[in-house]
Design a protein around this motif. Structure first.
Motif, PDB file in Angstrom:
ATOM      1  N   ARG A 291       0.834  -1.205   0.000  1.00 55.09           N
ATOM      2  CA  ARG A 291       0.000   0.000   0.000  1.00 55.09           C
ATOM      3  C   ARG A 291       0.867   1.253   0.000  1.00 55.09           C
ATOM      4  O   ARG A 291       0.632   2.186  -0.777  1.00 55.09           O
ATOM      5  CB  ARG A 291      -0.914   0.007   1.227  1.00 55.09           C
ATOM      6  N   ASP A 292       1.880   1.267   0.877  1.00 53.90           N
ATOM      7  CA  ASP A 292       2.756   2.438   0.965  1.00 53.90           C
ATOM      8  C   ASP A 292       3.517   2.662  -0.342  1.00 53.90           C
ATOM      9  O   ASP A 292       3.722   3.802  -0.764  1.00 53.90           O
ATOM     10  CB  ASP A 292       3.742   2.274   2.126  1.00 53.90           C
ATOM     11  N   SER A 293       3.935   1.554  -0.950  1.00 47.69           N
ATOM     12  CA  SER A 293       4.670   1.647  -2.210  1.00 47.69           C
ATOM     13  C   SER A 293       3.808   2.276  -3.300  1.00 47.69           C
ATOM     14  O   SER A 293       4.249   3.173  -4.032  1.00 47.69           O
ATOM     15  CB  SER A 293       5.135   0.253  -2.649  1.00 47.69           C
ATOM     16  N   ILE A 294       2.561   1.819  -3.407  1.00 49.70           N
ATOM     17  CA  ILE A 294       1.648   2.340  -4.432  1.00 49.70           C
ATOM     18  C   ILE A 294       1.269   3.790  -4.140  1.00 49.70           C
ATOM     19  O   ILE A 294       1.295   4.644  -5.033  1.00 49.70           O
ATOM     20  CB  ILE A 294       0.390   1.461  -4.523  1.00 49.70           C
ATOM     21  N   ASN A 295       0.943   4.080  -2.888  1.00 49.10           N
ATOM     22  CA  ASN A 295       0.565   5.450  -2.530  1.00 49.10           C
ATOM     23  C   ASN A 295       1.702   6.431  -2.783  1.00 49.10           C
ATOM     24  O   ASN A 295       1.494   7.536  -3.290  1.00 49.10           O
ATOM     25  CB  ASN A 295       0.141   5.519  -1.061  1.00 49.10           C
ATOM     26  N   SER A 296       2.909   6.019  -2.415  1.00 45.07           N
ATOM     27  CA  SER A 296       4.084   6.874  -2.616  1.00 45.07           C
ATOM     28  C   SER A 296       4.300   7.166  -4.097  1.00 45.07           C
ATOM     29  O   SER A 296       4.568   8.310  -4.486  1.00 45.07           O
ATOM     30  CB  SER A 296       5.330   6.194  -2.029  1.00 45.07           C
ATOM     31  N   PHE A 297       4.159   6.126  -4.922  1.00 43.62           N
ATOM     32  CA  PHE A 297       4.340   6.327  -6.361  1.00 43.62           C
ATOM     33  C   PHE A 297       3.250   7.224  -6.948  1.00 43.62           C
ATOM     34  O   PHE A 297       3.521   8.105  -7.773  1.00 43.62           O
ATOM     35  CB  PHE A 297       4.354   4.988  -7.099  1.00 43.62           C
ATOM     36  N   LEU A 298       1.996   7.010  -6.528  1.00 46.42           N
ATOM     37  CA  LEU A 298       0.888   7.778  -7.086  1.00 46.42           C
ATOM     38  C   LEU A 298       0.999   9.270  -6.773  1.00 46.42           C
ATOM     39  O   LEU A 298       0.576  10.106  -7.570  1.00 46.42           O
ATOM     40  CB  LEU A 298      -0.446   7.226  -6.580  1.00 46.42           C
ATOM     41  N   LYS A 299       1.568   9.587  -5.619  1.00 46.72           N
ATOM     42  CA  LYS A 299       1.743  11.001  -5.277  1.00 46.72           C
ATOM     43  C   LYS A 299       2.678  11.674  -6.274  1.00 46.72           C
ATOM     44  O   LYS A 299       2.452  12.812  -6.691  1.00 46.72           O
ATOM     45  CB  LYS A 299       2.290  11.135  -3.857  1.00 46.72           C
ATOM     46  N   ILE A 300       3.726  10.957  -6.649  1.00 50.88           N
ATOM     47  CA  ILE A 300       4.677  11.485  -7.632  1.00 50.88           C
ATOM     48  C   ILE A 300       4.055  11.483  -9.026  1.00 50.88           C
ATOM     49  O   ILE A 300       4.130  12.469  -9.768  1.00 50.88           O
ATOM     50  CB  ILE A 300       5.974  10.650  -7.620  1.00 50.88           C
ATOM     51  N   TYR A 301       3.437  10.368  -9.366  1.00 47.82           N
ATOM     52  CA  TYR A 301       2.819  10.195 -10.687  1.00 47.82           C
ATOM     53  C   TYR A 301       1.770  11.265 -10.967  1.00 47.82           C
ATOM     54  O   TYR A 301       1.692  11.822 -12.055  1.00 47.82           O
ATOM     55  CB  TYR A 301       2.195   8.798 -10.740  1.00 47.82           C
ATOM     56  N   ASN A 302       0.975  11.578  -9.943  1.00 42.66           N
ATOM     57  CA  ASN A 302      -0.158  12.480 -10.150  1.00 42.66           C
ATOM     58  C   ASN A 302       0.222  13.951 -10.188  1.00 42.66           C
ATOM     59  O   ASN A 302      -0.592  14.800 -10.546  1.00 42.66           O
ATOM     60  CB  ASN A 302      -1.219  12.255  -9.061  1.00 42.66           C
ATOM     61  N   LYS A 303       1.470  14.266  -9.839  1.00 41.52           N
ATOM     62  CA  LYS A 303       1.907  15.660  -9.940  1.00 41.52           C
ATOM     63  C   LYS A 303       1.840  16.140 -11.386  1.00 41.52           C
ATOM     64  O   LYS A 303       1.516  17.295 -11.657  1.00 41.52           O
ATOM     65  CB  LYS A 303       3.331  15.804  -9.396  1.00 41.52           C
ATOM     66  N   ASP A 304       2.186  15.245 -12.302  1.00 40.99           N
ATOM     67  CA  ASP A 304       2.135  15.589 -13.728  1.00 40.99           C
ATOM     68  C   ASP A 304       0.785  15.270 -14.353  1.00 40.99           C
ATOM     69  O   ASP A 304       0.311  15.991 -15.233  1.00 40.99           O
ATOM     70  CB  ASP A 304       3.240  14.838 -14.489  1.00 40.99           C
ATOM     71  N   LYS A 305       0.164  14.176 -13.899  1.00 31.89           N
ATOM     72  CA  LYS A 305      -1.088  13.735 -14.526  1.00 31.89           C
ATOM     73  C   LYS A 305      -2.292  14.558 -14.087  1.00 31.89           C
ATOM     74  O   LYS A 305      -3.224  14.767 -14.856  1.00 31.89           O
ATOM     75  CB  LYS A 305      -1.329  12.250 -14.220  1.00 31.89           C
ATOM     76  N   GLY A 306      -2.307  15.002 -12.836  1.00 28.89           N
ATOM     77  CA  GLY A 306      -3.379  15.857 -12.353  1.00 28.89           C
ATOM     78  C   GLY A 306      -4.753  15.208 -12.260  1.00 28.89           C
ATOM     79  O   GLY A 306      -5.761  15.854 -12.541  1.00 28.89           O
ATOM     80  N   TYR A 307      -4.810  13.940 -11.852  1.00 30.67           N
ATOM     81  CA  TYR A 307      -6.111  13.295 -11.676  1.00 30.67           C
ATOM     82  C   TYR A 307      -6.780  13.787 -10.399  1.00 30.67           C
ATOM     83  O   TYR A 307      -6.136  13.989  -9.375  1.00 30.67           O
ATOM     84  CB  TYR A 307      -5.958  11.772 -11.614  1.00 30.67           C
ATOM     85  N   SER A 308      -8.089  13.961 -10.471  1.00 34.80           N
ATOM     86  CA  SER A 308      -8.862  14.320  -9.289  1.00 34.80           C
ATOM     87  C   SER A 308      -9.199  13.078  -8.476  1.00 34.80           C
ATOM     88  O   SER A 308      -9.245  13.120  -7.244  1.00 34.80           O
ATOM     89  CB  SER A 308     -10.159  15.026  -9.693  1.00 34.80           C
ATOM     90  N   LEU A 309      -9.455  11.974  -9.177  1.00 36.35           N
ATOM     91  CA  LEU A 309      -9.789  10.706  -8.518  1.00 36.35           C
ATOM     92  C   LEU A 309      -9.127   9.547  -9.253  1.00 36.35           C
ATOM     93  O   LEU A 309      -9.099   9.531 -10.489  1.00 36.35           O
ATOM     94  CB  LEU A 309     -11.308  10.482  -8.513  1.00 36.35           C
ATOM     95  N   ILE A 310      -8.606   8.595  -8.472  1.00 37.12           N
ATOM     96  CA  ILE A 310      -8.105   7.339  -9.050  1.00 37.12           C
ATOM     97  C   ILE A 310      -8.762   6.197  -8.274  1.00 37.12           C
ATOM     98  O   ILE A 310      -8.555   6.048  -7.082  1.00 37.12           O
ATOM     99  CB  ILE A 310      -6.561   7.232  -8.950  1.00 37.12           C
ATOM    100  N   PHE A 311      -9.554   5.406  -8.985  1.00 34.07           N
ATOM    101  CA  PHE A 311     -10.271   4.305  -8.353  1.00 34.07           C
ATOM    102  C   PHE A 311      -9.520   2.991  -8.531  1.00 34.07           C
ATOM    103  O   PHE A 311      -8.736   2.826  -9.469  1.00 34.07           O
ATOM    104  CB  PHE A 311     -11.669   4.138  -8.976  1.00 34.07           C
ATOM    105  N   SER A 312      -9.794   2.061  -7.625  1.00 32.07           N
ATOM    106  CA  SER A 312      -9.324   0.690  -7.809  1.00 32.07           C
ATOM    107  C   SER A 312     -10.478  -0.143  -8.353  1.00 32.07           C
ATOM    108  O   SER A 312     -11.642   0.182  -8.130  1.00 32.07           O
ATOM    109  CB  SER A 312      -8.847   0.099  -6.482  1.00 32.07           C
ATOM    110  N   ASN A 313     -10.144  -1.211  -9.067  1.00 35.29           N
ATOM    111  CA  ASN A 313     -11.188  -2.064  -9.621  1.00 35.29           C
ATOM    112  C   ASN A 313     -10.745  -3.521  -9.614  1.00 35.29           C
ATOM    113  O   ASN A 313      -9.673  -3.858 -10.098  1.00 35.29           O
ATOM    114  CB  ASN A 313     -11.525  -1.650 -11.053  1.00 35.29           C
ATOM    115  N   THR A 314     -11.560  -4.373  -9.004  1.00 34.64           N
ATOM    116  CA  THR A 314     -11.335  -5.819  -9.042  1.00 34.64           C
ATOM    117  C   THR A 314     -12.609  -6.455  -9.569  1.00 34.64           C
ATOM    118  O   THR A 314     -13.595  -6.557  -8.855  1.00 34.64           O
ATOM    119  CB  THR A 314     -11.017  -6.382  -7.638  1.00 34.64           C
TER     120      THR A 314
END
Length: 203
Positions: free
Chosen positions: A146-169
């Motif tokens: 969880r920490d690995s994914i959250n940490s990456f998404l914070k960096i990733y979203n600086k450029d992408k600018g998503y308002s929401l990112i959902f998970s889907n199974t």
């Protein structure tokens, strides 16, 4: 214990951990102060989703953790099986001696019976202890994921600018979504690109 038990637990932990929203970092200060409702009304709300099953299959960090846990579970099972066979052999020997009057006295037979009973309890306690340790480590691995994914998404979203990112199974969260909003491959590629096995997985 089955090999899939901790993997399924990991999946469940991941689904729980991945249910989050990621706020966008907007370059314009006025846009940054806009409410979600205003963003939605103006068409500025940017949304994406990640397929969890696919991410778990392709994320090398998670695969390495699973391999490590499989090996540990096999080692535990081997240890417990060896001790169980040893105990079973001692029980058979005790029964054989008891039936053939092989003990010097009744007291000696009772002592041997108590020793074997204590050994049974010790084995059961060891099994519970090792199972709890395995479960604790699996929970720690899920938190690392969880920490690995959250940490990456914070960096990733600086450029992408998503308002929401959902998970889907499957259909757990999204009953329908346009594939254009699927960013799973981007996330997997980004996660794997910054993953260093020797540093991330400590055996």
């Amino acid at each position: 214990m089955k090999k899939t038990k901790y993997i399924l637990k990991g999946f469940l932990m991941l689904v729980m951990a991945f249910m989050f929203t990621q706020c966008a970092d907007n370059k314009n200060a006025n846009e940054g102060n806009a409410t979600p409702a205003a963003a939605l009304a103006s068409g500025e709300l940017k949304i994406a989703y990640v397929e969890i099953d696919s991410l778990l299959t392709k994320y090398r960090f998670w695969n390495d953790l699973n391999e490590m846990m499989i090996q540990k579970e096999e080692n535990i099972r081997t240890t417990l099986n060896e001790k169980a066979k040893e105990l079973e052999q001692e029980m058979r020997e005790f029964q054989r001696k008891l039936e053939n009057n092989g003990f010097a006295s009744r007291e000696r037979a009772e002592q041997e019976n108590l020793r074997i009973a204590q050994k049974q309890r010790d084995l059961q306690q060891l099994q519970e202890k090792l199972a709890n340790e395995l479960q604790t480590e699996n929970q720690k691995n899920s938190l690392q994921l969880r920490d690995s994914i959250n940490s990456f998404l914070k960096i990733y979203n600086k450029d992408k600018g998503y308002s929401l990112i959902f998970s889907n199974t499957g259909f757990d969260n999204l009953l329908y979504a346009d594939k254009a909003f699927n960013i799973t491959e981007e996330i997997v590629e980004g996660l794997n690109a910054r993953y260093t096995p020797s540093a991330a997985v400590k055996k």
